[in-house]
Design an enzyme around this catalytic site. Structure first.
Site, PDB file in Angstrom:
ATOM      1  N   ARG A   1       3.015  10.337 -11.192  1.00 19.61           N
ATOM      2  CA  ARG A   1       2.065  11.270 -11.787  1.00 19.61           C
ATOM      3  C   ARG A   1       2.651  12.678 -11.825  1.00 19.61           C
ATOM      4  O   ARG A   1       2.469  13.401 -12.800  1.00 19.61           O
ATOM      5  CB  ARG A   1       0.753  11.270 -10.993  1.00 19.61           C
ATOM      6  CG  ARG A   1      -0.384  11.925 -11.744  1.00 19.61           C
ATOM      7  CD  ARG A   1      -1.741  11.624 -11.148  1.00 19.61           C
ATOM      8  NE  ARG A   1      -1.842  12.064  -9.775  1.00 19.61           N
ATOM      9  CZ  ARG A   1      -2.301  11.311  -8.768  1.00 19.61           C
ATOM     10  NH1 ARG A   1      -2.715  10.088  -8.994  1.00 19.61           N
ATOM     11  NH2 ARG A   1      -2.366  11.780  -7.554  1.00 19.61           N
TER      12      ARG A   1
ATOM     13  N   TYR B   1     -32.344  11.074   7.878  1.00 19.89           N
ATOM     14  CA  TYR B   1     -33.263  10.106   8.472  1.00 19.89           C
ATOM     15  C   TYR B   1     -34.223   9.574   7.424  1.00 19.89           C
ATOM     16  O   TYR B   1     -34.786  10.329   6.636  1.00 19.89           O
ATOM     17  CB  TYR B   1     -34.069  10.757   9.602  1.00 19.89           C
ATOM     18  CG  TYR B   1     -35.416  10.116   9.841  1.00 19.89           C
ATOM     19  CD1 TYR B   1     -35.496   8.802  10.293  1.00 19.89           C
ATOM     20  CD2 TYR B   1     -36.593  10.802   9.586  1.00 19.89           C
ATOM     21  CE1 TYR B   1     -36.723   8.199  10.493  1.00 19.89           C
ATOM     22  CE2 TYR B   1     -37.834  10.206   9.790  1.00 19.89           C
ATOM     23  CZ  TYR B   1     -37.898   8.904  10.234  1.00 19.89           C
ATOM     24  OH  TYR B   1     -39.109   8.307  10.420  1.00 19.89           O
TER      25      TYR B   1
ATOM     26  N   ASN C   1      -1.878   4.115   3.010  1.00 22.93           N
ATOM     27  CA  ASN C   1      -2.157   4.764   1.724  1.00 22.93           C
ATOM     28  C   ASN C   1      -1.948   6.271   1.801  1.00 22.93           C
ATOM     29  O   ASN C   1      -1.423   6.879   0.874  1.00 22.93           O
ATOM     30  CB  ASN C   1      -3.590   4.462   1.279  1.00 22.93           C
ATOM     31  CG  ASN C   1      -3.687   3.150   0.533  1.00 22.93           C
ATOM     32  OD1 ASN C   1      -3.352   3.060  -0.637  1.00 22.93           O
ATOM     33  ND2 ASN C   1      -4.113   2.106   1.208  1.00 22.93           N
TER      34      ASN C   1
ATOM     35  N   VAL D   1      15.657  -6.491   0.183  1.00 21.68           N
ATOM     36  CA  VAL D   1      16.727  -5.514   0.413  1.00 21.68           C
ATOM     37  C   VAL D   1      17.445  -5.902   1.696  1.00 21.68           C
ATOM     38  O   VAL D   1      16.802  -6.140   2.726  1.00 21.68           O
ATOM     39  CB  VAL D   1      16.161  -4.080   0.487  1.00 21.68           C
ATOM     40  CG1 VAL D   1      17.250  -3.093   0.905  1.00 21.68           C
ATOM     41  CG2 VAL D   1      15.572  -3.680  -0.863  1.00 21.68           C
TER      42      VAL D   1
ATOM     43  N   ALA E   1       0.808  -1.236   0.000  1.00 23.48           N
ATOM     44  CA  ALA E   1       0.000   0.000   0.000  1.00 23.48           C
ATOM     45  C   ALA E   1       0.837   1.279   0.000  1.00 23.48           C
ATOM     46  O   ALA E   1       0.730   2.110  -0.914  1.00 23.48           O
ATOM     47  CB  ALA E   1      -0.957  -0.007   1.185  1.00 23.48           C
ATOM     48  N   ALA E   2       1.686   1.457   1.011  1.00 23.10           N
ATOM     49  CA  ALA E   2       2.415   2.714   1.138  1.00 23.10           C
ATOM     50  C   ALA E   2       3.408   2.883  -0.019  1.00 23.10           C
ATOM     51  O   ALA E   2       3.464   3.948  -0.657  1.00 23.10           O
ATOM     52  CB  ALA E   2       3.144   2.774   2.479  1.00 23.10           C
TER      53      ALA E   2
ATOM     54  N   ARG F   1     -26.104  14.323  22.458  1.00 24.35           N
ATOM     55  CA  ARG F   1     -27.018  15.124  23.270  1.00 24.35           C
ATOM     56  C   ARG F   1     -26.857  14.787  24.758  1.00 24.35           C
ATOM     57  O   ARG F   1     -26.739  15.661  25.609  1.00 24.35           O
ATOM     58  CB  ARG F   1     -28.458  14.864  22.799  1.00 24.35           C
ATOM     59  CG  ARG F   1     -29.565  15.375  23.691  1.00 24.35           C
ATOM     60  CD  ARG F   1     -29.653  16.872  23.768  1.00 24.35           C
ATOM     61  NE  ARG F   1     -29.733  17.488  22.438  1.00 24.35           N
ATOM     62  CZ  ARG F   1     -29.828  18.789  22.206  1.00 24.35           C
ATOM     63  NH1 ARG F   1     -29.870  19.625  23.234  1.00 24.35           N
ATOM     64  NH2 ARG F   1     -29.870  19.262  20.984  1.00 24.35           N
TER      65      ARG F   1
ATOM     66  N   CYS G   1      -6.238  -6.683   4.352  1.00 21.63           N
ATOM     67  CA  CYS G   1      -7.496  -6.684   5.102  1.00 21.63           C
ATOM     68  C   CYS G   1      -8.508  -7.652   4.518  1.00 21.63           C
ATOM     69  O   CYS G   1      -9.500  -7.984   5.161  1.00 21.63           O
ATOM     70  CB  CYS G   1      -8.104  -5.284   5.120  1.00 21.63           C
ATOM     71  SG  CYS G   1      -6.998  -4.066   5.827  1.00 21.63           S
TER      72      CYS G   1
END
Lengths: 452, 452
Positions: A24, A429, A308, A83, A13-14, A445, A45
């Protein structure tokens, strides 16, 4: 003139996010990624769902293959290469081809360490037995699923009751196995306060999972080379299979050996731009630390979302831009046996440790209008500062539609809203989605009233 | 000394919320509620699900009966009583008992007008035919369902393609009817921009619903007193039943006759404390206007969420406390034929009308990880100010798990977050709930890039 070269260690991912973003912004950059396994960019995952059979093929977990990276983005990925050393002074790395055992050297102008994490393991007698699986890599998952598909497996023991552990427990139930879970703590999901976590354990127990808390394995018994029982201080549990879901630790040894400073929990120390202490070397993902979004303290969040985002920030900066990682709340969600679980921000136990004055409120409601089919119970716990009323954390446990509500709380935390302000949010709702007062509003609340 | 008296006109969401809150703060207050129908506090939003048969009994839609209000909260509810006049000078109302036709007078110190709204109707030839149902009251819903349960009904025409209209269309499909929908606008759900709304129409068409846009009924044909066809400028549609879902207008005639000022769309003009222009008279719910949370402009939001919040604010103030209604974003969610729809804040068309410089971005993604079973398409449209980058509105259309994501956008709007800030939210991820980049984050990221 030779173009500038970015070397990335770790093709998940990273690492691949950073490589893609850097590409890019910088079409001229030479990008080489070393990945010790055979795959890039897969969803760790997703492993429990693949093992449980809900995802038929392990290849579906792969977001993008090395070939695609090469063809579409001109990123060279060397799979099967580990590595072995970083030489910051001469700006080069050494690696070994795991198949040919040939060693090679690669120079770099920029280096991104994205070595990820390792599954926690146990150093106990019998650990070498077959059919003991740390759940970490896709290769390991393929082997585990092959073992299950071969039949003969009737019982499984899961060691560790974190997110992955519970997801694996459900995966085994789904495959018709008897499942026991051993956990060294006194509750499941230590990312939740105990009274919330216990609801999740009860749901799994209702489906037949047996839990043994404060019972770490002290040995594994084997027969014919394969595990046949787990031994704890209190009992011997016969089993055909063991998986580890005890969490992870940062894979930061390579960085440490190169003289890069480590921080919290042994993760690579980084700033918000994902630089390390050494010029030209960046770190991202499960191997690196993050600031906590609320406390600013260096923290360790081995999460796919964080990896990510780390990768994207590192990619922008490596390409010469400016990006900062704002920090993480550790927001997470999971699902086990119909019970959805969400968490964000700080726990009550953390607030106590930090001696932050707080108020806490827990409410019960329903995920939909009570009369609508499939309306499930939901419990929400909210924490807020007694000093300024601001929300500090939230936890949710409940049925269908409960878990993702954590995102509203995460958004409120990130925006610095008080409990009072959250109680006045204009949330949606309709009977199939919520009672007229969304449970998040009810909790906020009540908490606001408590603060006064 | 006689205790102070609160009279409430209207026994539904706003009126009963206010009465309950006032009671909690003022045990001494005398509270009398006039309600013209037989029920209190029922969920009008649940009517389509009751008609469709998903909710078996109309009594399940009633949150609290008049008896419970009397016994638990000492609130006297006079059902079957229509208030016919307000005399602000002498602080009294006149009402008629709809059964006995006896008139009575009631004095008050405080008066809350919570008369709700009326379903839009059509003044066309044949309107008096039987089997034409405005969808508004629970009594009407009971009659409609009785008609359906009696059999003989094969075809239904829904006039109006708003939330209620589409929910009714789905209810009729569920009962095996042929369904046509007539809408005077050129799209369904005018609370969405057209390109989003069209996706919803397509989903219903896929289930067999026929739409006729810009075709208002000009007459109803009848046989033996019952409707047998709807006539439009273009065609005659045979049908056994017609329902109206053309929206509502404020039931503010009583207030107007008493000299109370009306505001936007004929709703009672109120301030943030829900006072009207006349001392001692308050208004709340579908009969009253609200400030728009973003523009501050008086607006009309006939929504259950708003009615309940109005009622709470009015109740606190009537009891002598201080509460303010912060305004509404008009956040809403619905579901029709598997398509979930959420909306909050301003539409593109509204921004154009107000000449606010904005950027707009629309993205497509999935509700869950692509490989996870039940991952559905989702489209998110976000709007932000070109002046300060702040989010101005959001629309969502998609499958399971799409709709409630609107709450994250509503929270961001209310907190004044920019598109860039939303793109950095720490939202939750797990394969059963979301791709690793939640679709909301993807949309915000693209929008932030566009703004630059």
């Amino acid at each position: 003139m030779r173009s500038e070269k970015l070397v990335v260690i770790g093709g998940d991912a990273a690492g691949m996010s950073a490589a893609s973003v850097a590409r890019r912004h910088r079409p001229d950059l030479e990008i080489i990624v070393f990945e010790q396994g055979p795959f890039t960019s897969y969803s760790a995952c997703g492993i429990p769902y693949y093992v449980g059979g809900m995802v038929p093929d392990h290849l579906s977990l792969i977001a993008r293959t090395p070939e695609t990276f090469r063809e579409k983005q001109h990123i060279r990925v060397r799979t099967g290469h580990r590595v072995t050393g970083i030489d910051p002074r001469n700006r080069r790395v050494t690696a070994i081809n795991l198949e040919s055992r040939r060693e090679l050297t690669e120079s770099y102008e920029q280096l991104l360490i994205a070595t990820g994490s390792r599954a926690m393991d146990l150093e106990v007698p019998g650990r070498q037995a077959a059919r003991i699986f740390p759940i970490k890599t896709l290769e390991g998952a393929v082997e585990l699923r092959r073992t299950l598909d071969a039949g003969q497996i009737r019982r499984a023991v899961v060691v560790g009751a974190g997110y992955i552990g519970l997801e694996m427990a459900e995966a085994f139930l789904r495959r018709g196995l008897e499942v026991a879970v051993l956990e060294k703590a006194s509750q499941v999901l230590v990312t939740l306060d105990a009274e919330m976590a216990n609801q999740v354990a009860e749901a799994l127990e209702g489906e037949g999972v047996r839990f043994f808390f404060e019972e770490p394995p002290v040995a594994f018994e084997m027969a014919a080379g394969a595990v046949q029982a787990v031994v704890t201080p209190n009992r011997t549990l016969p089993t055909d299979l063991v998986v580890f879901g005890m969490g992870v630790r940062p894979a930061s040894e390579l960085a440490a050996a190169a003289g890069i400073e480590l921080g919290v929990q042994g993760a690579i120390r980084t700033d918000r731009r994902m630089t390390t202490g050494i010029a030209g070397i960046w770190a991202a993902g499960d191997c690196a630390e993050s600031p906590h979004l609320l406390t600013g303290q260096p923290s360790y969040f081995p999460l796919g979302t964080v990896a990510n985002r780390h990768g994207r920030v590192a990619g922008v900066n490596i390409a010469g831009g400016h990006a900062e990682f704002p920090g993480s709340l550790g927001t997470s969600v999971t699902k086990a046996c119909g019970m959805e679980v969400g968490q964000t921000g700080l726990l009550e136990s953390e607030l106590q440790k930090m001696a932050i004055p707080y108020a806490s409120e827990k409410i019960s409601s329903h995920t939909r209008s009570g009369y609508y089919p499939g309306s499930d119970p939901i419990t929400i716990k909210l924490l807020a500062s007694l000093e300024n009323g601001r929300l500090l954390g939230g936890q949710i446990v409940g049925g269908r539609g409960a878990g993702k509500r954590i995102d509203v709380i995460a958004t409120a935390l990130q925006a610095g809203l008080t409990a009072e302000q959250v109680s006045e949010l204009d949330l949606s709702y309709a009977p199939p989605f919520s009672p007229v007062w969304d449970p998040v509003l009810i909790a906020a609340r009540q908490l606001a009233r408590l603060i006064g």
